[in-house]
Design a protein around this motif. Structure first.
Motif, PDB file in Angstrom:
ATOM      1  N   ASP A 194       1.128  -1.505   0.114  1.00 25.00           N
ATOM      2  CA  ASP A 194       0.054  -0.335   0.100  1.00 25.00           C
ATOM      3  C   ASP A 194       0.818   0.941  -0.040  1.00 25.00           C
ATOM      4  O   ASP A 194       0.389   2.235  -0.502  1.00 25.00           O
ATOM      5  CB  ASP A 194      -1.353   0.094   1.067  1.00 25.00           C
ATOM      6  N   VAL A 195       2.083   1.521   0.790  1.00 29.52           N
ATOM      7  CA  VAL A 195       3.013   2.537   0.837  1.00 29.52           C
ATOM      8  C   VAL A 195       3.579   2.365  -0.596  1.00 29.52           C
ATOM      9  O   VAL A 195       3.988   3.684  -0.960  1.00 29.52           O
ATOM     10  CB  VAL A 195       3.913   1.882   1.653  1.00 29.52           C
ATOM     11  N   GLU A 196       3.782   1.550  -1.150  1.00 31.71           N
ATOM     12  CA  GLU A 196       5.085   1.289  -2.228  1.00 31.71           C
ATOM     13  C   GLU A 196       4.226   2.072  -3.449  1.00 31.71           C
ATOM     14  O   GLU A 196       4.335   2.507  -4.159  1.00 31.71           O
ATOM     15  CB  GLU A 196       5.289  -0.057  -2.636  1.00 31.71           C
ATOM     16  N   ALA A 197       2.811   1.148  -3.122  1.00 30.47           N
ATOM     17  CA  ALA A 197       1.166   2.151  -4.368  1.00 30.47           C
ATOM     18  C   ALA A 197       1.460   3.877  -4.066  1.00 30.47           C
ATOM     19  O   ALA A 197       1.390   4.476  -5.271  1.00 30.47           O
ATOM     20  CB  ALA A 197       0.179   1.179  -4.060  1.00 30.47           C
ATOM     21  N   ASP A 198       1.253   4.036  -3.212  1.00 33.32           N
ATOM     22  CA  ASP A 198       1.454   6.205  -2.905  1.00 33.32           C
ATOM     23  C   ASP A 198       2.565   6.392  -2.927  1.00 33.32           C
ATOM     24  O   ASP A 198       1.869   7.873  -3.732  1.00 33.32           O
ATOM     25  CB  ASP A 198       0.225   5.913  -1.241  1.00 33.32           C
ATOM     26  N   VAL A 199       3.241   5.961  -2.997  1.00 33.02           N
ATOM     27  CA  VAL A 199       5.193   6.922  -3.505  1.00 33.02           C
ATOM     28  C   VAL A 199       4.656   6.942  -5.169  1.00 33.02           C
ATOM     29  O   VAL A 199       4.759   7.809  -5.728  1.00 33.02           O
ATOM     30  CB  VAL A 199       6.127   6.077  -2.863  1.00 33.02           C
ATOM     31  N   LEU A 200       4.382   5.681  -5.149  1.00 29.59           N
ATOM     32  CA  LEU A 200       4.202   5.247  -7.147  1.00 29.59           C
ATOM     33  C   LEU A 200       3.361   6.360  -7.685  1.00 29.59           C
ATOM     34  O   LEU A 200       3.149   7.061  -9.009  1.00 29.59           O
ATOM     35  CB  LEU A 200       4.153   3.899  -7.409  1.00 29.59           C
ATOM     36  N   LYS A 201       1.898   5.957  -6.618  1.00 31.64           N
ATOM     37  CA  LYS A 201       1.077   7.517  -7.225  1.00 31.64           C
ATOM     38  C   LYS A 201       1.230   8.764  -7.198  1.00 31.64           C
ATOM     39  O   LYS A 201       1.221   9.824  -8.292  1.00 31.64           O
ATOM     40  CB  LYS A 201       0.365   6.806  -6.569  1.00 31.64           C
ATOM     41  N   MET A 223       4.663   9.930  -7.963  1.00 27.88           N
ATOM     42  CA  MET A 223       5.597  10.438  -8.835  1.00 27.88           C
ATOM     43  C   MET A 223       4.906  10.426 -10.109  1.00 27.88           C
ATOM     44  O   MET A 223       5.513  10.779 -10.812  1.00 27.88           O
ATOM     45  CB  MET A 223       6.912   8.932  -8.598  1.00 27.88           C
ATOM     46  N   ALA A 224       4.326   9.218 -10.168  1.00 29.24           N
ATOM     47  CA  ALA A 224       3.560   9.306 -11.684  1.00 29.24           C
ATOM     48  C   ALA A 224       2.788  10.574 -11.650  1.00 29.24           C
ATOM     49  O   ALA A 224       2.453  11.230 -12.569  1.00 29.24           O
ATOM     50  CB  ALA A 224       2.546   7.889 -11.480  1.00 29.24           C
ATOM     51  N   SER A 225       1.667  10.879 -10.507  1.00 31.80           N
ATOM     52  CA  SER A 225       0.424  12.282 -10.407  1.00 31.80           C
ATOM     53  C   SER A 225       1.690  13.479 -11.222  1.00 31.80           C
ATOM     54  O   SER A 225       1.256  14.730 -11.338  1.00 31.80           O
ATOM     55  CB  SER A 225       1.061  12.389  -9.146  1.00 31.80           C
ATOM     56  N   TRP A 258       7.682  -1.072 -12.427  1.00 33.49           N
ATOM     57  CA  TRP A 258       7.932  -0.596 -13.776  1.00 33.49           C
ATOM     58  C   TRP A 258       6.608  -0.632 -14.112  1.00 33.49           C
ATOM     59  O   TRP A 258       6.300  -0.333 -15.376  1.00 33.49           O
ATOM     60  CB  TRP A 258       8.695  -2.436 -14.035  1.00 33.49           C
ATOM     61  N   VAL A 259       5.543  -1.410 -13.829  1.00 35.67           N
ATOM     62  CA  VAL A 259       3.519  -2.097 -14.310  1.00 35.67           C
ATOM     63  C   VAL A 259       4.234  -0.216 -14.529  1.00 35.67           C
ATOM     64  O   VAL A 259       2.649  -0.263 -15.808  1.00 35.67           O
ATOM     65  CB  VAL A 259       3.076  -2.695 -13.758  1.00 35.67           C
ATOM     66  N   ARG A 260       3.294   0.275 -13.421  1.00 36.25           N
ATOM     67  CA  ARG A 260       2.782   2.097 -13.141  1.00 36.25           C
ATOM     68  C   ARG A 260       3.588   2.521 -14.081  1.00 36.25           C
ATOM     69  O   ARG A 260       3.221   3.429 -15.224  1.00 36.25           O
ATOM     70  CB  ARG A 260       3.212   2.063 -12.469  1.00 36.25           C
ATOM     71  N   PHE A 261       4.835   2.413 -14.493  1.00 39.97           N
ATOM     72  CA  PHE A 261       5.630   3.743 -15.563  1.00 39.97           C
ATOM     73  C   PHE A 261       5.496   2.804 -16.783  1.00 39.97           C
ATOM     74  O   PHE A 261       5.542   3.780 -18.106  1.00 39.97           O
ATOM     75  CB  PHE A 261       6.727   3.842 -15.215  1.00 39.97           C
ATOM     76  N   VAL A 262       5.710   1.624 -17.110  1.00 36.64           N
ATOM     77  CA  VAL A 262       5.047   1.653 -18.693  1.00 36.64           C
ATOM     78  C   VAL A 262       3.657   1.590 -19.203  1.00 36.64           C
ATOM     79  O   VAL A 262       3.818   1.882 -20.328  1.00 36.64           O
ATOM     80  CB  VAL A 262       5.286  -0.003 -18.531  1.00 36.64           C
ATOM     81  N   ALA A 263       3.407   1.479 -18.460  1.00 38.00           N
ATOM     82  CA  ALA A 263       1.520   1.839 -18.601  1.00 38.00           C
ATOM     83  C   ALA A 263       1.048   2.928 -18.775  1.00 38.00           C
ATOM     84  O   ALA A 263       0.465   3.527 -19.835  1.00 38.00           O
ATOM     85  CB  ALA A 263       0.476   1.773 -17.714  1.00 38.00           C
ATOM     86  N   LEU A 264       2.064   3.863 -18.213  1.00 37.41           N
ATOM     87  CA  LEU A 264       2.215   5.411 -18.377  1.00 37.41           C
ATOM     88  C   LEU A 264       2.346   5.842 -19.932  1.00 37.41           C
ATOM     89  O   LEU A 264       2.152   6.124 -20.767  1.00 37.41           O
ATOM     90  CB  LEU A 264       3.048   6.739 -17.088  1.00 37.41           C
ATOM     91  N   THR A 265       3.845   5.057 -20.169  1.00 42.29           N
ATOM     92  CA  THR A 265       4.891   5.316 -21.351  1.00 42.29           C
ATOM     93  C   THR A 265       3.472   4.083 -22.491  1.00 42.29           C
ATOM     94  O   THR A 265       4.019   5.582 -23.578  1.00 42.29           O
ATOM     95  CB  THR A 265       5.805   4.956 -21.761  1.00 42.29           C
ATOM     96  N   ASN A 266       3.096   3.727 -21.806  1.00 39.73           N
ATOM     97  CA  ASN A 266       2.218   2.945 -23.192  1.00 39.73           C
ATOM     98  C   ASN A 266       0.878   3.841 -23.452  1.00 39.73           C
ATOM     99  O   ASN A 266       0.285   4.048 -24.993  1.00 39.73           O
ATOM    100  CB  ASN A 266       1.887   1.892 -22.947  1.00 39.73           C
ATOM    101  N   THR A 267       1.086   5.049 -22.891  1.00 38.85           N
ATOM    102  CA  THR A 267      -0.818   5.918 -22.268  1.00 38.85           C
ATOM    103  C   THR A 267      -0.023   6.788 -23.609  1.00 38.85           C
ATOM    104  O   THR A 267      -0.475   7.323 -24.874  1.00 38.85           O
ATOM    105  CB  THR A 267      -1.017   6.313 -21.742  1.00 38.85           C
TER     106      THR A 267
END
Length: 200
Positions: free
Chosen positions: A67-74, A76-78, A122-131
């Motif tokens: 949960d912590v990792e997901a919130d940190v990545l969220k 960053m991605a924002s 990796w999954v989050r940022f791959v999804a972002l670049t694919n967008t």
């Protein structure tokens, strides 16, 4: 770093011990662990060590490290804008804005550019670049060309960020000035495009 408000006690039913940490402090510490030791190093134990509390104490604030990792990545991605424009020229300006935002993110978090394959980061940022690539595919049907060009731009951004990290902003500014003088810039180039001259 923009972080969502700390969760209240209702998120952790049955946990009555007084709170001495805020969720914001926990996220900032998690970000530091991920940056200093790599994304894969984040665990409840490493986070507790970074915060200066015992492993069991951290359970008063965090149920799952995921949960912590997901919130940190969220968070960053924002910081990286998504494409919205439909017309090529407007999309190009948005792409430049995305690249500049990516450069700033890499400056603050150098490890973000190379997370472990298959990891949540990796999954989050791959999804972002694919967008972004999907938006570009609408104007260039050769998907291989778009993918290669996008990867090349990201490599240039990462290289420029590393130059600034190693040599400092003054070196990058001097390089940008020299490149602009040598190659010139379109008369109607926007501010972001002029800044991007040092990257492309």
């Amino acid at each position: 770093m923009q972080i969502e408000p700390s969760p209240d006690a209702s998120r952790f039913p049955g946990m009555g011990r007084p709170r001495k940490l805020t969720y914001e402090a926990i996220l900032l510490a998690a970000e530091q662990v991920m940056e200093d030791e790599g994304f894969a190093a984040l665990s409840l134990r490493s986070l507790a060590t970074k915060l200066g509390v015992t492993h069991p104490t951290l359970y008063n604030y965090v149920r799952k490290i995921e949960d912590v990792e997901a919130d940190v990545l969220k968070s960053m991605a924002s910081q990286l804008p998504l494409p919205e424009a439909a017309q090529p020229e407007a999309l190009r300006e948005e792409l430049i804005g995305f690249l500049m935002a990516a450069r700033e993110l890499i400056l603050k978090h150098p490890r973000v550019i190379a997370p472990t394959i298959g990891s949540p980061a990796w999954v989050r940022f791959v999804a972002l670049t694919n967008t972004w690539k999907d938006a570009l595919f609408r104007h260039q049907r050769n998907e291989l060309s778009v993918s290669v060009a996008f990867a090349a731009l990201m490599c240039c951004v990462a290289h420029d960020a590393e130059l600034q990290r190693v040599w400092g902003p003054a070196y990058v500014a001097q390089t940008a000035s020299a490149m602009q003088k040598h190659f010139g810039a379109r008369p109607n180039a926007g501010a972001q495009e002029r800044r991007l001259t040092v990257i492309i």
